[in-house]
Design a protein around this motif. Structure first.
Motif, PDB file in Angstrom:
ATOM      1  N   THR A  31      19.855  37.146  82.978  1.00  0.00           N
ATOM      2  CA  THR A  31      18.952  38.003  82.556  1.00  0.00           C
ATOM      3  C   THR A  31      18.301  37.884  81.445  1.00  0.00           C
ATOM      4  OG1 THR A  31      20.560  39.705  83.512  1.00  0.00           O
ATOM      5  CG2 THR A  31      18.920  40.751  82.119  1.00  0.00           C
ATOM      6  N   PHE A  32      19.005  37.289  80.434  1.00  0.00           N
ATOM      7  CA  PHE A  32      18.218  37.048  79.020  1.00  0.00           C
ATOM      8  C   PHE A  32      17.721  35.718  78.785  1.00  0.00           C
ATOM      9  CE2 PHE A  32      20.861  40.651  78.560  1.00  0.00           C
ATOM     10  CZ  PHE A  32      20.032  41.680  78.253  1.00  0.00           C
ATOM     11  N   PHE A  33      18.537  34.691  79.272  1.00  0.00           N
ATOM     12  CA  PHE A  33      18.152  33.148  79.105  1.00  0.00           C
ATOM     13  C   PHE A  33      16.625  32.855  79.724  1.00  0.00           C
ATOM     14  CE2 PHE A  33      22.344  31.245  78.077  1.00  0.00           C
ATOM     15  CZ  PHE A  33      22.684  32.023  77.033  1.00  0.00           C
ATOM     16  N   THR A  50      24.397  26.911  79.945  1.00  0.00           N
ATOM     17  CA  THR A  50      23.580  26.489  78.818  1.00  0.00           C
ATOM     18  C   THR A  50      22.063  26.568  79.366  1.00  0.00           C
ATOM     19  OG1 THR A  50      25.021  25.013  77.645  1.00  0.00           O
ATOM     20  CG2 THR A  50      22.849  24.546  77.485  1.00  0.00           C
ATOM     21  N   GLY A  51      21.322  27.034  78.460  1.00  0.00           N
ATOM     22  CA  GLY A  51      19.939  27.176  78.819  1.00  0.00           C
ATOM     23  C   GLY A  51      19.109  27.135  77.335  1.00  0.00           C
ATOM     24  N   THR A  52      18.022  28.045  77.678  1.00  0.00           N
ATOM     25  CA  THR A  52      16.946  28.337  76.175  1.00  0.00           C
ATOM     26  C   THR A  52      16.876  29.852  76.537  1.00  0.00           C
ATOM     27  OG1 THR A  52      15.146  27.896  77.494  1.00  0.00           O
ATOM     28  CG2 THR A  52      15.778  26.117  76.289  1.00  0.00           C
ATOM     29  N   PHE A  53      16.800  30.411  75.076  1.00  0.00           N
ATOM     30  CA  PHE A  53      16.128  31.623  74.770  1.00  0.00           C
ATOM     31  C   PHE A  53      14.847  31.510  73.910  1.00  0.00           C
ATOM     32  CE2 PHE A  53      16.198  35.507  72.097  1.00  0.00           C
ATOM     33  CZ  PHE A  53      15.962  36.515  73.341  1.00  0.00           C
ATOM     34  N   GLU A  54      13.661  32.116  74.606  1.00  0.00           N
ATOM     35  CA  GLU A  54      12.231  32.035  73.943  1.00  0.00           C
ATOM     36  C   GLU A  54      12.292  30.434  73.669  1.00  0.00           C
ATOM     37  OE1 GLU A  54      12.428  34.981  71.055  1.00  0.00           O
ATOM     38  OE2 GLU A  54      12.197  36.619  72.599  1.00  0.00           O
ATOM     39  N   GLY A  55      12.714  29.838  74.459  1.00  0.00           N
ATOM     40  CA  GLY A  55      12.475  28.092  74.050  1.00  0.00           C
ATOM     41  C   GLY A  55      13.332  27.527  73.350  1.00  0.00           C
ATOM     42  N   ARG A  56      14.325  28.353  72.744  1.00  0.00           N
ATOM     43  CA  ARG A  56      15.527  27.498  71.918  1.00  0.00           C
ATOM     44  C   ARG A  56      16.631  27.328  72.639  1.00  0.00           C
ATOM     45  NH1 ARG A  56      14.121  29.707  66.127  1.00  0.00           N
ATOM     46  NH2 ARG A  56      12.008  29.866  66.166  1.00  0.00           N
ATOM     47  N   PRO A  57      17.559  26.210  72.522  1.00  0.00           N
ATOM     48  CA  PRO A  57      18.708  25.966  73.145  1.00  0.00           C
ATOM     49  C   PRO A  57      19.696  27.006  72.831  1.00  0.00           C
ATOM     50  CG  PRO A  57      17.838  24.027  72.138  1.00  0.00           C
ATOM     51  CD  PRO A  57      16.909  25.051  71.412  1.00  0.00           C
ATOM     52  N   ILE A  58      20.403  27.774  73.746  1.00  0.00           N
ATOM     53  CA  ILE A  58      21.496  28.351  73.565  1.00  0.00           C
ATOM     54  C   ILE A  58      22.509  28.331  74.782  1.00  0.00           C
ATOM     55  CG2 ILE A  58      20.225  30.295  74.971  1.00  0.00           C
ATOM     56  CD1 ILE A  58      21.260  32.302  72.876  1.00  0.00           C
ATOM     57  N   SER A  59      23.706  28.729  74.548  1.00  0.00           N
ATOM     58  CA  SER A  59      24.751  28.665  75.393  1.00  0.00           C
ATOM     59  C   SER A  59      25.329  30.151  75.353  1.00  0.00           C
ATOM     60  CB  SER A  59      25.969  27.654  75.288  1.00  0.00           C
ATOM     61  OG  SER A  59      25.212  26.588  75.400  1.00  0.00           O
ATOM     62  N   VAL A  60      26.168  30.340  76.535  1.00  0.00           N
ATOM     63  CA  VAL A  60      27.053  31.691  76.581  1.00  0.00           C
ATOM     64  C   VAL A  60      28.282  31.013  77.174  1.00  0.00           C
ATOM     65  CG1 VAL A  60      25.958  32.249  78.725  1.00  0.00           C
ATOM     66  CG2 VAL A  60      27.174  33.946  77.382  1.00  0.00           C
ATOM     67  N   ASP A 226      20.869  46.185  75.333  1.00  0.00           N
ATOM     68  CA  ASP A 226      20.068  46.203  73.841  1.00  0.00           C
ATOM     69  C   ASP A 226      20.781  45.357  72.973  1.00  0.00           C
ATOM     70  OD1 ASP A 226      18.202  48.160  74.717  1.00  0.00           O
ATOM     71  OD2 ASP A 226      19.249  49.668  74.021  1.00  0.00           O
ATOM     72  N   MET A 227      22.387  45.486  73.034  1.00  0.00           N
ATOM     73  CA  MET A 227      23.154  44.542  72.119  1.00  0.00           C
ATOM     74  C   MET A 227      22.989  43.274  72.450  1.00  0.00           C
ATOM     75  SD  MET A 227      26.202  43.238  72.354  1.00  0.00           S
ATOM     76  CE  MET A 227      27.029  44.026  73.822  1.00  0.00           C
ATOM     77  N   MET A 228      22.971  42.834  73.545  1.00  0.00           N
ATOM     78  CA  MET A 228      22.956  41.387  74.062  1.00  0.00           C
ATOM     79  C   MET A 228      21.497  40.748  73.714  1.00  0.00           C
ATOM     80  SD  MET A 228      25.305  40.998  77.426  1.00  0.00           S
ATOM     81  CE  MET A 228      24.478  42.063  78.319  1.00  0.00           C
ATOM     82  N   ARG A 229      20.398  41.626  73.960  1.00  0.00           N
ATOM     83  CA  ARG A 229      19.102  40.993  73.456  1.00  0.00           C
ATOM     84  C   ARG A 229      19.379  40.748  71.885  1.00  0.00           C
ATOM     85  NH1 ARG A 229      16.485  44.853  75.632  1.00  0.00           N
ATOM     86  NH2 ARG A 229      16.415  44.147  77.708  1.00  0.00           N
ATOM     87  N   LEU A 230      19.722  41.495  71.284  1.00  0.00           N
ATOM     88  CA  LEU A 230      19.813  41.524  69.723  1.00  0.00           C
ATOM     89  C   LEU A 230      20.467  40.214  69.425  1.00  0.00           C
ATOM     90  CD1 LEU A 230      19.466  42.535  66.714  1.00  0.00           C
ATOM     91  CD2 LEU A 230      21.861  43.772  67.252  1.00  0.00           C
TER      92      LEU A 230
END
Ligand code: HPA
Length: 243
Positions: A31-33, A50-60, A226-230
């Motif tokens: 939903t968010f990545f 693992t992916g990106t969020f707004e183009g930046r690397p991120i994992s969950v 809302d919390m997860m987007r933040l």
């Protein structure tokens, strides 16, 4: 390759969101990545992506419930190169000014569970968040219009506590909410010299009488989104330059 996260160096981004629930890990990735996140762990059903969020690397990476389970995951994430852990989840609200679906950032997490203190190896140890991440969460929440509280939370080893007076005692000590993993995350982060912060949404109100009030499913879904987007924004934000 660690025992429980069956991944290699480079499979995780340095910035990792840590929900308890494996299905929430999948939901965050889908939903968010940005599109295209990949599954990096499914051992024991502890899903990680693992992916990106707004183009930046991120994992969950999901942690399971409670300090012992979460501690294994935090430790192995550090082995795999994580340098910033952001716990996302729900908490029980303890103070009158905390409402259902409000966001709470735990500046400290009192350990009502021996596991973090045993790990720290010092009885008086006080698990604390990384201040710069608390600051970033407060600033980003203000910009998004969310109702956010920053203050002490308590990490309990018991969801079903037979002592009906416990919550009132933590409330008297100014604690905003209760959850089950933050103190372990803060302690592993301190021992390993990495960053950590816990951002949770209030899913229940816990009253001194021992009664509680549960959020509706629809309000919970909105509050968690809302919390997860933040939390995604906090996870990838650029650290302020050292003063
Ligand atoms: N206790 C512990 N963790 C929680 C609770 C609670 O009442 N509610 C949501 N997470």
């Amino acid at each position: 390759m660690p025992v429980h996260l069956r991944a290699e160096d480079g499979d995780y981004a340095p910035n990792v969101l840590c929900p308890g629930d494996p299905r929430r890990a999948r939901y965050i990735a889908e939903t968010f990545f940005d599109p295209g996140a990949r599954l990096v762990n499914e051992e024991r059903g502890m899903l990680g992506f693992t992916g990106t969020f707004e183009g930046r690397p991120i994992s969950v990476q999901s942690t399971g419930m409670g300090c012992p389970s979460a501690g294994i995951v935090f430790e192995e994430l550090v082995m795999l190169g994580a340098t910033r852990l952001v716990r996302v989840g729900t908490c029980g609200g303890l103070q009158e000014h905390v409402r259902l679906a409000d966001v709470i950032v735990g500046s400290t997490a009192s350990a009502d569970d021996r596991t973090p203190i045993r790990y720290a190896g010092m009885d008086g140890y006080a698990p604390a968040a990384t201040f710069a991440l608390c600051e970033a969460a407060a600033r980003l929440a203000r910009e998004s219009g969310a109702t956010l509280h920053v203050g002490p939370i308590v990490t309990s080893g018991l969801f079903y506590d037979p002592d009906r007076g416990t919550f009132a005692r933590w409330k008297r000590l100014g604690h905003l909410g209760v959850e089950m993993e933050a103190a372990m995350m803060y302690t592993v982060a301190a021992v390993k010299h990495i960053e950590a912060v816990c951002i949770v949404t209030c899913s229940d109100l816990l009253f001194e009488s021992g009664e509680s009030q549960r959020i509706t499913d629809a309000d919970l879904a909105r509050g968690v989104d809302d919390m997860m987007r933040l939390a995604c924004h906090v996870a990838v934000h650029d650290a302020a330059p050292e003063a």
